[in-house]
Design an enzyme around this catalytic site. Structure first.
Site, PDB file in Angstrom:
ATOM      1  CE  LYS A  46      -1.515  -4.281   3.476  1.00 25.20           C
ATOM      2  NZ  LYS A  46      -1.860  -5.394   2.551  1.00 25.20           N
TER       3      LYS A  46
ATOM      4  CB  SER B  67      -0.857   0.177   1.222  1.00 24.71           C
ATOM      5  OG  SER B  67      -1.744   1.287   1.577  1.00 24.71           O
TER       6      SER B  67
ATOM      7  CE1 TYR C  88      -3.867  -2.220   5.492  1.00 22.89           C
ATOM      8  CE2 TYR C  88      -3.442   0.173   4.617  1.00 22.89           C
ATOM      9  CZ  TYR C  88      -3.897  -1.170   4.221  1.00 22.89           C
ATOM     10  OH  TYR C  88      -4.012  -1.476   2.760  1.00 22.89           O
TER      11      TYR C  88
END
Length: 336
Positions: free
Chosen positions: A145, A117, A141
Site C-alpha cells: 500500500k 490503509s 500488505y
C-alpha cells in the site's frame, strides 16, 4: 452523468462505493476479476470482468468507459496471507497498481482515488495517528500500500496525474438497506467474526491479548462504517473533479473501541452469548490505533454519519443474520 471506473467494485467497500456514487449522480462501472468480489454485488452500473495485471484489458476498459475519474480497490488484503505469500501481494498490489496508474496517465491523467490503509503506519508510537505520523509498515500488505502511495506521488510530481490516497482504519458494518454487506473468502475481521461466533457459524473466535495498557486490557481500534467510507470516496472524487491536488487522508472516527466492547455490543444485538477463546497477544499488534481524521473533514468536507458502534454492529448483525438463513437451525431460532 460522469462515469467512474471502479477497480475492485464487486468487493466489500467497492460495491458500497458504487451504490453511493450512483446515488450522487455518477455512473459507476465495475472492473473486477471476481476472485474476491461477488458478481451479485454489482447492482449499480455495468461489470467488466478483467484483471489489473493485464494491461491490454485495462486499456480496453478505459477506452470503452471513457471515465472522468477512477477508484482503485483491487488489492489482495489479508495481512497473514501477505506474510506467507508476499509474491502474490507484490504481483497484484504493486505491479497491478502500477498498471492502473500508467493507464490513467496515458489516457490523459484521469484522476484516481486509491484505497490505502492505516497498515502503512505499522506500529506507531503516537496515541492519535495523523497523516504526518511516520509510515513504517510491518508486513508485506502494508508495504504494498505504501509503495502504491509513493508511485502516485511520483506520477503526480512528474506527469501531473492527480490522486487521493484514503488511509482506512477499520471498515465495518453493512449497507443499512440490506442490499450488500461483508462477505470474504477468509473472514479475519473482528466484528463479523464475533457475529458469526454468536450465530454458531464458527467455533474458532479468538481474543488475542487481555493485558494491554487499555481500560479493559484488550486492544483498541478505530472503526468506520463502510457506508461512510463510500461517502468519503465520493467526496474525494468530487474534490479531484473540482481541481483538487494530490493528497492523502486518514478515514476513521477519532474514537476507539476495545475488543471487549465489540463483543458486548454484538451480544446485545444478537441477544445471545458470543463464545470466544482467550489467547496471548500476537507479535506486532499495537495496544491502540486511533485516527486523527480532521484533515478529511477540513479539506474534503467529510465527516462520518453512520459510524457509532451501535449502528455499525446493528447493520452488520442484520446482514449476517440474513446470510445465515440458509442454516436451518439458525433460521428456526430467528423465527421463535
Amino acid at each position: 452523468m460522469s462515469r467512474v471506473l471502479v477497480f475492485g467494485g464487486a468487493g466489500y467497500i467497492g460495491s458500497h462505493t458504487c451504490k453511493n456514487l450512483s446515488e450522487n449522480g455518477f455512473t459507476p462501472v465495475t472492473f473486477d476479476n471476481l476472485s474476491e468480489g461477488h458478481k451479485d454485488h454489482v447492482k449499480w452500473g455495468d461489470l467488466i470482468v478483467g484483471d489489473i495485471r493485464n494491461q491490454d484489458e485495462l486499456d480496453k476498459a478505459v477506452a470503452k468507459v471513457r471515465p472522468s475519474a477512477a477508484v482503485h480497490f483491487a488489492a489482495c488484503a489479508y495481512v497473514g496471507e501477505s506474510v506467507r505469500n508476499p509474491s502474490q501481494y507484490y504481483e497484484n498490489n504493486v505491479r497491478g497498481s502500477l498498471n492502473i496508474i500508467q493507464t490513467m496517465h496515458r489516457a490523459g491523467n484521469i484522476p484516481l482515488i486509491f484505497s490505502s490503509s492505516c497498515a502503512t503506519y505499522g506500529d506507531p508510537a503516537a496515541d492519535r495517528i495523523s497523516e504526518t505520523t511516520p509510515q513504517n509498515p510491518i508486513n508485506p500488505y502494508g508495504r504494498t500500500k505504501l509503495m502504491t502511495e509513493h508511485m502516485l506521488q511520483d506520477f503526480s510530481a512528474a506527469y501531473g496525474l492527480r490522486s487521493v490516497a484514503l488511509r482506512y482504519f477499520n471498515a465495518a458494518g453493512a449497507d443499512p438497506d440490506g442490499e450488500i454487506g461483508e462477505s470474504h473468502r477468509e473472514e479475519t475481521h473482528l466484528i463479523p467474526r464475533a457475529i458469526l461466533s454468536g450465530l454458531g457459524e464458527i467455533d474458532d473466535f479468538y481474543v488475542f491479548g487481555t493485558d494491554y495498557s487499555t481500560p479493559d486490557g484488550t486492544a483498541v481500534r478505530d472503526y468506520i462504517h463502510v457506508t461512510d467510507l463510500a461517502r468519503a470516496h465520493v467526496a474525494a472524487c468530487k474534490y479531484l473533479l473540482d481541481g483538487g491536488q494530490t493528497d492523502q487522508f486518514n478515514l476513521g472516527v477519532g474514537e476507539g473501541y476495545s475488543v471487549k466492547q465489540i463483543i458486548e455490543t454484538v451480544k446485545v444485538h444478537l441477544d445471545k452469548p458470543v463464545p470466544h477463546h482467550l489467547r496471548a497477544r500476537r507479535p506486532g499488534d499495537p495496544a491502540s490505533l486511533v485516527a486523527d481524521a480532521s484533515k478529511a473533514q477540513r479539506v474534503l468536507g467529510f465527516e462520518p454519519l453512520h459510524s457509532s458502534l451501535n449502528e455499525i454492529v446493528e447493520t452488520a448483525t442484520a446482514w449476517h443474520r440474513k446470510q445465515a438463513t440458509h442454516n436451518p437451525a439458525e433460521a428456526e431460532l430467528q423465527s421463535r
